[in-house]
Design a protein around this motif. Structure first.
Motif, PDB file in Angstrom:
ATOM      1  N   ALA A  41       3.289   8.410   2.344  1.00 57.00           N
ATOM      2  CA  ALA A  41       3.204   6.970   2.614  1.00 57.00           C
ATOM      3  C   ALA A  41       3.530   6.618   4.063  1.00 57.00           C
ATOM      4  CB  ALA A  41       4.144   6.211   1.674  1.00 57.00           C
ATOM      5  N   VAL A  42       3.966   7.595   4.843  1.00 63.38           N
ATOM      6  CA  VAL A  42       4.404   7.341   6.216  1.00 63.38           C
ATOM      7  C   VAL A  42       3.335   6.660   7.081  1.00 63.38           C
ATOM      8  CG1 VAL A  42       4.896   8.555   8.397  1.00 63.38           C
ATOM      9  CG2 VAL A  42       6.317   8.951   6.392  1.00 63.38           C
ATOM     10  N   PRO A  43       2.057   7.120   7.066  1.00 67.52           N
ATOM     11  CA  PRO A  43       1.068   6.446   7.914  1.00 67.52           C
ATOM     12  C   PRO A  43       0.910   4.950   7.619  1.00 67.52           C
ATOM     13  CG  PRO A  43       0.233   8.575   7.239  1.00 67.52           C
ATOM     14  CD  PRO A  43       1.488   8.343   6.455  1.00 67.52           C
ATOM     15  N   ALA A  88      -6.725   9.691   2.684  1.00 65.84           N
ATOM     16  CA  ALA A  88      -6.622  11.086   3.127  1.00 65.84           C
ATOM     17  C   ALA A  88      -5.242  11.645   2.809  1.00 65.84           C
ATOM     18  CB  ALA A  88      -6.915  11.180   4.622  1.00 65.84           C
ATOM     19  N   CYS A  89      -4.213  10.823   2.985  1.00 68.02           N
ATOM     20  CA  CYS A  89      -2.846  11.245   2.641  1.00 68.02           C
ATOM     21  C   CYS A  89      -2.714  11.535   1.147  1.00 68.02           C
ATOM     22  CB  CYS A  89      -1.843  10.170   3.063  1.00 68.02           C
ATOM     23  SG  CYS A  89      -1.639   9.994   4.843  1.00 68.02           S
ATOM     24  N   LEU A  90      -3.314  10.692   0.317  1.00 69.40           N
ATOM     25  CA  LEU A  90      -3.279  10.927  -1.128  1.00 69.40           C
ATOM     26  C   LEU A  90      -3.944  12.249  -1.489  1.00 69.40           C
ATOM     27  CD1 LEU A  90      -4.084   7.485  -2.829  1.00 69.40           C
ATOM     28  CD2 LEU A  90      -2.044   8.890  -3.148  1.00 69.40           C
ATOM     29  N   GLY A 114       0.825  -1.210   0.000  1.00 72.61           N
ATOM     30  CA  GLY A 114       0.000   0.000   0.000  1.00 72.61           C
ATOM     31  C   GLY A 114       0.855   1.253   0.000  1.00 72.61           C
ATOM     32  N   GLY A 115       1.917   1.257   0.797  1.00 74.08           N
ATOM     33  CA  GLY A 115       2.840   2.389   0.794  1.00 74.08           C
ATOM     34  C   GLY A 115       3.510   2.567  -0.553  1.00 74.08           C
TER      35      GLY A 115
END
Length: 475
Positions: free
Chosen positions: A108-110, A448-450, A85-86
């Motif tokens: 990608a950190v989370p 959400a990060c994307l 996923g990362g």
């Protein structure tokens, strides 16, 4: 290989560290960690059948790996899913949206480092698989400026797997279809996507009907919606007539709403408060009960819309707290913590043709309870106290994504719209149809990060240049 690492050194370092954390987790909590739902998945792998409560996608994955009799292998594949996923997030942001390596790595950190992401990958649970599938769907849709029917079919296949893993996958199909229509995508890839998703899902529903007599994916949606309304439903407000509507009246909860506990799950899972329990063992998830509880819940929502919206809003807002309060109850909350000892001895509950602890041992072909091994377990216990994605940070990411949608209002949000809506939907849907649970935040975080990363990259570009994004998907 050396050249690749050199070009992507930030991500290569993050990926390596993420992999190391997962190795430490496997060493510290072998062969696997467990949740209340885990035993149903194991039961499906041992006795394949359409489960009444949840779709069997993850159970089929366990069935595929069953001949190897290794729960450690199962969680190893789930850790690979987390790392994948990362990788998808990084590849999408660098290749299609032009983010620098360090910026895409931050997005990608989370997925790579959040302690609760790593912990749930160590569980016998569907969440790691579901998260990868959702990220994969969004990545595939955003990757292609012009979608061919073959890509549409591939997206549909992923959506089918998503829906068969968790029922919320079908609403994601509707979301993707709407997004593509907004982008004025040709009808052929949309049709291919819908068909590729519908055929396996319909096949599963046909199997469910052959076994359970109902053309559906589960027989639990009405029961779970009843649980959602259990904290506020008032039969006086609903105007139920016990003589004319006896089946619904029997579902009325004797306690006044003000006297009910903070968690509605007590009125479905815990027999001391569970009104459904009075109908007898084995009746909780049959077709008639599902229909009656669904009708009761619908009546409660229509009769008490303000109360319903209040509990939904409360659970939605709960997702964005800085801290993690014990909810829905202490035992459930602790199962997401590395430091718990709940499953160092497996529960001896009745299961389909067996018991939960013997099912797990049969699958493993040996002891299956979690063994906490020091010092590895201690490392991850301390790590979890420090490295996590707080709910407040998730809310900030969504606000950044919302800004990106607003910034591109002429294009109805542009490429930010899909990951942002999917993330919000994955948080809102459980609040509206079931009840808040911390694990429901796991798949929402990477989306959400994307959305935030695309906003920050192209929002600045749009503000400065007042020009269209050349990387944006166009019809």
């Amino acid at each position: 290989m050396v050249a690749f690492v050199g070009r992507h050194r930030w991500f290569a370092a993050a990926l390596g560290l993420g992999a190391l954390l997962r190795v430490i987790t496997m060493l510290g909590f072998g062969p696997a960690m467990w949740f209340n739902d885990s035993y149903d998945y194991i039961s499906v792998a041992l006795h394949p059948r359409p489960h009444p409560i949840r779709p069997d996608g993850y159970g089929f994955w366990l069935l595929l790996l069953k001949p190897l009799h290794s729960l450690a292998l199962v969680v190893f594949t789930q850790h690979l899913m987390g790392l994948a996923g990362g990788l998808l997030i990084y590849a999408l942001l660098t290749r299609r949206f032009g983010l620098p390596g360090w910026g895409a790595t931050l997005a990608a950190v989370p997925v790579l480092f959040d302690a609760y992401q790593i912990q749930i990958e160590q569980m016998i649970m569907s969440d790691a698989m579901f998260t990868l599938l959702v990220v994969g769907v969004v990545t595939l849709v955003l990757w292609h400026r012009r979608m061919s029917w073959k890509v549409g079919a591939a997206v549909g296949g992923l959506l089918a797997l998503t829906a068969l893993t968790r029922s919320i996958g079908l609403p994601i199909l509707a979301l993707v279809v709407v997004y593509l229509l907004v982008k004025r995508t040709n009808w052929k890839p949309i049709l291919a996507m819908v068909l590729a998703c519908a055929i396996p899902v319909a096949g599963y529903m046909g199997w469910f009907k052959a076994v359970n007599g109902q053309f559906a994916m589960t027989s639990s949606d009405g029961v779970i919606l009843y649980m959602r309304t259990a904290s506020f439903s008032d039969c006086h407000e609903m105007g139920l007539d016990p003589r004319a509507e006896l089946k619904l009246a029997l579902l009325c909860i004797p306690k006044k709403p003000a006297d009910r506990g903070p968690s509605a799950q007590a009125y479905l899972w815990w027999d001391n408060d569970n009104q459904i329990h009075v109908f007898g063992a084995g009746m909780k998830f049959d077709a008639e009960m599902n229909q009656n509880t669904g009708a009761f819940a619908t009546r409660a929502i229509l009769s008490q819309p303000g109360d319903y919206l209040a509990v939904v809003a409360k659970d939605f807002i709960r997702a964005f707290r800085w801290d993690r309060e014990p909810f829905p109850d202490t035992k459930t909350f602790l199962q997401y913590e590395f430091g718990n000892n709940i499953t160092t001895r497996l529960p001896q509950w009745t299961s389909f043709r067996g018991q939960t602890h013997t099912d797990a041992e049969t699958y493993e072909n040996g002891p299956a309870a979690t063994v906490n091994t020091r010092p590895w377990a201690d490392i991850m216990i301390v790590y979890q106290k420090i490295v996590r994605l707080p709910g407040l940070a998730l809310g900030l990411l969504l606000l950044i994504g919302l800004y990106g949608v607003a910034l591109r209002w002429r294009k109805l949000g542009g490429p930010v719209l899909l990951p942002w809506l999917a993330s919000v939907g994955l948080i809102l849907a459980p609040a509206a149809t079931a009840e808040f649970d911390y694990r429901y935040l796991i798949p929402a975080a990477p989306l959400a990060c994307l959305a935030a990363a695309i906003t920050l990259r192209h929002g600045i570009r749009l503000t400065r240049k007042k020009d269209d994004d050349p990387q944006e998907i166009t019809a």
